[in-house]
Write an enzyme that holds these catalytic residues in place. Structure first.
Site, PDB file in Angstrom:
ATOM      1  N   ILE A 197       0.844  -1.193   0.000  1.00 30.72           N
ATOM      2  CA  ILE A 197       0.000   0.000   0.000  1.00 30.72           C
ATOM      3  C   ILE A 197       0.879   1.243   0.000  1.00 30.72           C
ATOM      4  CG2 ILE A 197      -1.655   1.303   1.383  1.00 30.72           C
ATOM      5  CD1 ILE A 197      -2.645  -1.508   2.331  1.00 30.72           C
ATOM      6  N   CYS A 198       0.678   2.095  -0.997  1.00 29.35           N
ATOM      7  CA  CYS A 198       1.401   3.362  -1.110  1.00 29.35           C
ATOM      8  C   CYS A 198       2.914   3.117  -1.028  1.00 29.35           C
ATOM      9  CB  CYS A 198       0.892   4.323  -0.031  1.00 29.35           C
ATOM     10  SG  CYS A 198       1.425   6.025  -0.286  1.00 29.35           S
ATOM     11  N   MET A 199       3.589   3.730  -0.063  1.00 28.69           N
ATOM     12  CA  MET A 199       5.032   3.533   0.055  1.00 28.69           C
ATOM     13  C   MET A 199       5.351   2.050   0.315  1.00 28.69           C
ATOM     14  SD  MET A 199       7.393   5.223   2.976  1.00 28.69           S
ATOM     15  CE  MET A 199       9.087   5.686   2.757  1.00 28.69           C
TER      16      MET A 199
END
Lengths: 301, 376
Positions: B149-151
């Site tokens: 998720i994301c980073m």
């Protein structure tokens, strides 16, 4: 005024008279008659200690009378007054520079005040007047900062330097923060102007928001649009990065100052702990690499 | 000058009505705010099965497992993984469990000054690799499913490229891999950021400082309108509870380890090395062509943090022939927490993983040692 004093020796006459009377008083103090009755008893009680104290007292008195008698010479007196003039001139010069700069700053502020009634284009951030912040920075960099970067000397040199760095960083941070706050407030002003204009038009057409909520919804939408435009502008990115940069600089200067204070207390500083953490991290990585190599070797065997 | 034709009587009547409504609302709101509120987050039961330094591995067991390969969820270092389990009706974790998917999730914890030298390589080749080995060993399998998720998605991409033999399927969600875009404000702002000076001054990047940055992405909505909305709905218990849960999550912001932040900004945001397969971790090149496992890449059309151009190039750069892009009409957080996308997001992932949950070769080299403590 100082020139007058040079030409008219009246000042030096008074000075000479005062010095001569002081000299006479100091000569008596250097060989104090009042001390004689006590001298023998004091010598017996303190051995050579009382004698040494008296000698130091006499020596200091003689040194003072020697220096003071030299000052009765009109040539030396002129030298003294010249020295004080140099300091005076230096301070006057510095004050003049600062007042000139502040005058320029005041002029710019007056210019800005005159522009207050003028409209700037909605959704446009190209015409912002950020000159006042540049002027302040120029004044600070050119006229004020130099007093904080005067070379520090002596035993406490590094501590004084840290104080000066802290004062410098704080001033720069305040300046950057002021510019950021100003820029960040511009959309509020512009959005309000746009909505006021819209309301004026609507009221002329006989329309008016039915509730405060409608009015707010209109305003916040316009405000969001202005912010979206501002946040993508080159000026905003520059001012934001400048603020972060100055904030980091200020924090670092503050830390140096705190470390100076903490070093005499039984408290580990960040520098001490960072050295340990770095070593811990290096060792942990090394263990990880070795563990994996060992596991690989075990699997192969 | 035109003559204005405003119906003053109507406005005054409306004002009187509004003030009466406001009075009633304020009375009810005080009952709600002073009463008991259910605002607990991350309430789904789980076990901590592995710990290493500040990092913990959460294990969520489904009542009736239907997918053989467990899923490891890797959240970002910014904010906390509790976002996936905000409340029972809005919980990606619970949706996964209800679908029979066994879930592991990394809790990165709260980095302290001690963690300032921890790099991306330490996260990917250290913590993540140890955790993947723990899961493989627990299940006696060679490969697991990985979702980032994301980073955390960027970390998952790096991991999958460096350790492809351990990953069966890869799911990336709102994952930035291409940083050369002007569509996101973060991309614009970080381009000239003096990251060295910030990290040297702060050690770790404070969560509050980053939160200020996120609030500045949309000040009108996030700093004004949002709270006005709260006061307008303060008499609605359900609204207040959801609002407080979200506030708890948003402002629960651990610091990001300094060296990780420095590397992410410099190598990714400023040099765009990841998408070009030029990023190096611990001396190893992260080659996207090594990602040969199936890849599902989900991103959000209205994402202001990780805009579509930051996400949509990944599938064309990897070595896998089984790739899928899915762009949802929502924002960065809405993809996980909005009621509408709850019905779409988790079921899509479960269906995609189920299709690819074929026979797994059980031979495992998961006997490798790990640095942490395994709970059994």
């Amino acid at each position: 005024m100082p020139t007058d004093r040079k030409e008219n020796p009246a000042g030096s006459d008074i000075w000479s008279q005062w010095l001569e009377s002081t000299l006479s008083a100091w000569s008596q103090l250097a060989t104090p008659a009042w001390a004689a009755p006590f001298q023998q008893a004091a010598e017996k009680a303190a051995g050579s200690f009382g004698d040494q104290t008296q000698k130091q007292w006499q020596s200091a008195g003689q040194l003072f009378t020697l220096m003071a008698s030299g000052m009765t010479d009109p040539t030396n007196f002129a030298g003294l007054t010249n020295s004080s003039q140099i300091l005076q001139q230096m301070l006057t010069g510095a004050a003049q520079q600062v007042f000139d700069s502040l005058g320029e700053l005041q002029r710019q502020m007056a210019d800005r005040a005159a522009k207050l009634g003028q409209r700037t284009a909605a959704y446009s951030f190209e015409d912002l007047d950020l000159g006042i912040f540049d002027t302040w920075r120029d004044i600070y960099e050119g006229e004020l900062k130099k007093y904080l970067t005067v070379p520090q000397l002596g035993l406490a040199r590094s501590y004084q330097e840290h104080w000066a760095q802290f004062a410098d960083a704080a001033a720069q941070y305040q300046s950057a923060a002021a510019e950021f706050v100003y820029l960040f407030g511009v959309p509020l002003k512009k959005a309000t102007e746009v909505v006021q204009e819209q309301l004026q038009k609507d009221s002329e057409a006989g329309e008016f928001p039915q509730s405060g909520r409608d009015l707010y919804a209109k305003w916040v939408k316009v405000l969001e649009g202005h912010y979206m435009r501002l946040l993508q502008s080159a000026d905003y990115t520059r001012v934001l990065n400048q603020l972060l940069d100055k904030l980091a600089h200020f924090r670092r200067a503050r830390e140096l100052l705190l470390q100076d204070l903490l070093q005499d207390l039984p408290v580990a500083t960040n520098t001490d702990m960072d050295a340990l953490y770095k070593e811990h991290h290096r060792l942990k990585r090394r263990v990880r690499t070795l563990e994996k190599a060992l596991a690989q070797k075990d699997r192969i065997e | 000058m035109h003559q204005t034709k405003i119906d003053v009587d109507l406005i005054l009547k409306k004002l009187a009505e509004d003030s009466e409504k406001a009075r009633l609302r304020a009375r009810k709101a005080s009952d709600v705010l002073l009463g008991e509120l259910e605002t607990e987050i991350a309430a789904t039961p789980c076990d901590i099965v592995y710990e290493e330094d500040r990092v913990r591995l959460r294990h969520y067991r489904p009542q009736a497992p239907s997918i053989k390969t467990p899923l490891l969820v890797v959240y970002a270092l910014i904010n906390r993984e509790t976002m996936l389990d905000l409340q029972p009706e809005r919980s990606v974790i619970r949706s996964f469990l209800d679908s029979g998917l066994e879930v592991y999730m990394i809790d990165w914890g709260y980095p302290t000054r001690k963690d300032r030298f921890v790099t991306i390589g330490d996260h990917v080749n250290g913590y993540m690799d140890n955790i993947v080995d723990v899961i493989r060993k627990r299940h006696g399998i060679g490969r697991i499913n990985l979702m980032g998720i994301c980073m955390g998605g960027a970390f998952s991409v790096m991991y999958a490229a460096l350790h492809p033999e351990k990953i069966k399927n890869l799911v990336t969600t709102v994952t930035p891999t291409n940083f050369d875009t002007d569509k996101g404000l973060l991309h614009i702002w970080t381009r000239d950021l003096d990251v060295d000076r910030l990290v040297d001054a702060y050690g770790n990047m404070p969560g509050d400082l980053m939160n200020i940055g996120f609030l500045l992405l949309n000040p009108a909505r996030l700093m004004i309108d949002k709270y006005l909305g709260f006061f307008e709905n303060a008499d609605n218990r359900g609204f207040v509870e959801n609002f407080v849960r979200m506030e708890k999550w948003i402002f629960d912001s651990p610091a990001v380890p300094g060296e990780t932040f420095r590397q992410f900004v410099r190598d990714c945001y400023q040099k765009n090395l990841l998408i070009n397969s030029r990023l190096e971790l611990d001396g190893q090149r992260v080659l996207l062509k090594n990602i040969t496992m199936p890849l599902l890449n989900i991103y959000a059309r209205f994402d202001h943090l990780v805009p579509p151009p930051a996400c949509d190039q990944l599938t064309s750069r990897v070595g896998s022939g089984d790739v899928e892009d899915l762009c949802l009409d929502t924002g960065h957080i809405g993809i996980y927490v909005s009621s509408r996308f709850q019905k779409l997001f988790a079921p899509k992932i479960v269906a995609w993983l189920t299709e690819r949950d074929g026979s797994e070769n059980n031979e495992t080299d998961a006997e490798s040692t790990t640095a942490g403590t395994i709970a059994r």
